[in-house]
Design an enzyme around this catalytic site. Structure first.
Site, PDB file in Angstrom:
ATOM      1  CG  ASN A   1     -22.788  30.830 -22.858  1.00 24.90           C
ATOM      2  OD1 ASN A   1     -23.781  30.131 -22.752  1.00 24.90           O
ATOM      3  ND2 ASN A   1     -21.935  31.013 -21.867  1.00 24.90           N
TER       4      ASN A   1
ATOM      5  N   GLY B   1     -24.746  35.281 -23.334  1.00 25.94           N
ATOM      6  CA  GLY B   1     -23.776  35.308 -22.242  1.00 25.94           C
ATOM      7  C   GLY B   1     -22.340  35.082 -22.683  1.00 25.94           C
TER       8      GLY B   1
ATOM      9  CG  HIS C   1     -15.813  29.254 -25.098  1.00 24.69           C
ATOM     10  ND1 HIS C   1     -15.736  30.464 -25.758  1.00 24.69           N
ATOM     11  CD2 HIS C   1     -16.598  29.458 -24.017  1.00 24.69           C
ATOM     12  CE1 HIS C   1     -16.447  31.360 -25.106  1.00 24.69           C
ATOM     13  NE2 HIS C   1     -16.993  30.781 -24.053  1.00 24.69           N
TER      14      HIS C   1
ATOM     15  CB  ILE D   1      -9.430  31.265 -15.539  1.00 26.38           C
ATOM     16  CG1 ILE D   1      -8.229  31.720 -14.732  1.00 26.38           C
ATOM     17  CG2 ILE D   1     -10.398  32.408 -15.776  1.00 26.38           C
ATOM     18  CD1 ILE D   1      -7.336  32.707 -15.472  1.00 26.38           C
TER      19      ILE D   1
ATOM     20  CG  HIS E   1     -18.939  27.069 -20.830  1.00 21.88           C
ATOM     21  ND1 HIS E   1     -18.236  27.763 -19.872  1.00 21.88           N
ATOM     22  CD2 HIS E   1     -19.270  27.993 -21.766  1.00 21.88           C
ATOM     23  CE1 HIS E   1     -18.154  29.033 -20.212  1.00 21.88           C
ATOM     24  NE2 HIS E   1     -18.776  29.206 -21.357  1.00 21.88           N
TER      25      HIS E   1
END
Ligand code: AMP
Ligand code: ZN
Length: 113
Positions: free
Chosen positions: A86, A92, A99, A30, A101
């Site tokens: 992360n 972070g 998940h 998002i 990235h």
């Protein structure tokens, strides 16, 4: 349990879904940090990398495979891209459902910030 990504998996919050099967789902981030930025997650809730067990390896093993397939579809494979997971505060992590990235479309720097 009030998990953002579990809600996304259930369709309770909107997402631009790129791929899904019984085990994993991939969707656009998002707040993209690169021209291409999507996430690949297991549908089952796992809070952090620290919570993984040996039983999770088939599902977690799918994450980079799905990531690479979507990267190819998006045309960033040959140029290259960055895959990041992360873990906890110092890593972070802000959403506590693991998940992967996938970032591409620009040159990445090393070391990461
Ligand atoms: P991390 O900081 O590694 O936990 O990454 C969480 C990521 O989830 C960030 O890149 C956010 O932009 C992204 N994110 C948060 N909420 C949503 C959402 N509703 N849909 C898609 N991505 C989201
Ligand atoms: Zn969850």
């Amino acid at each position: 349990m009030d998990c953002l990504f579990c809600k996304l998996v259930k369709g309770e919050i909107p997402a631009t879904i790129l791929y899904q099967d019984d085990d994993v789902i991939a969707f656009e981030d998002i707040m993209p940090q690169a021209p291409t930025h999507f996430l690949v997650i297991p549908k089952r809730h796992i809070s952090t990398l620290n919570d993984l067990t040996d039983d999770d390896s088939p599902i977690v093993g799918k994450l980079p495979i799905v990531a690479a397939k979507i990267a190819k579809e998006k045309g960033i494979s040959d140029a290259g891209y960055r895959v990041t997971m992360n873990c906890n505060e110092m890593g972070g992590q802000t959403v506590y459902h693991i998940h992967m990235h996938v970032l591409g479309g620009r040159a990445m720097t090393w070391p990461p910030g």
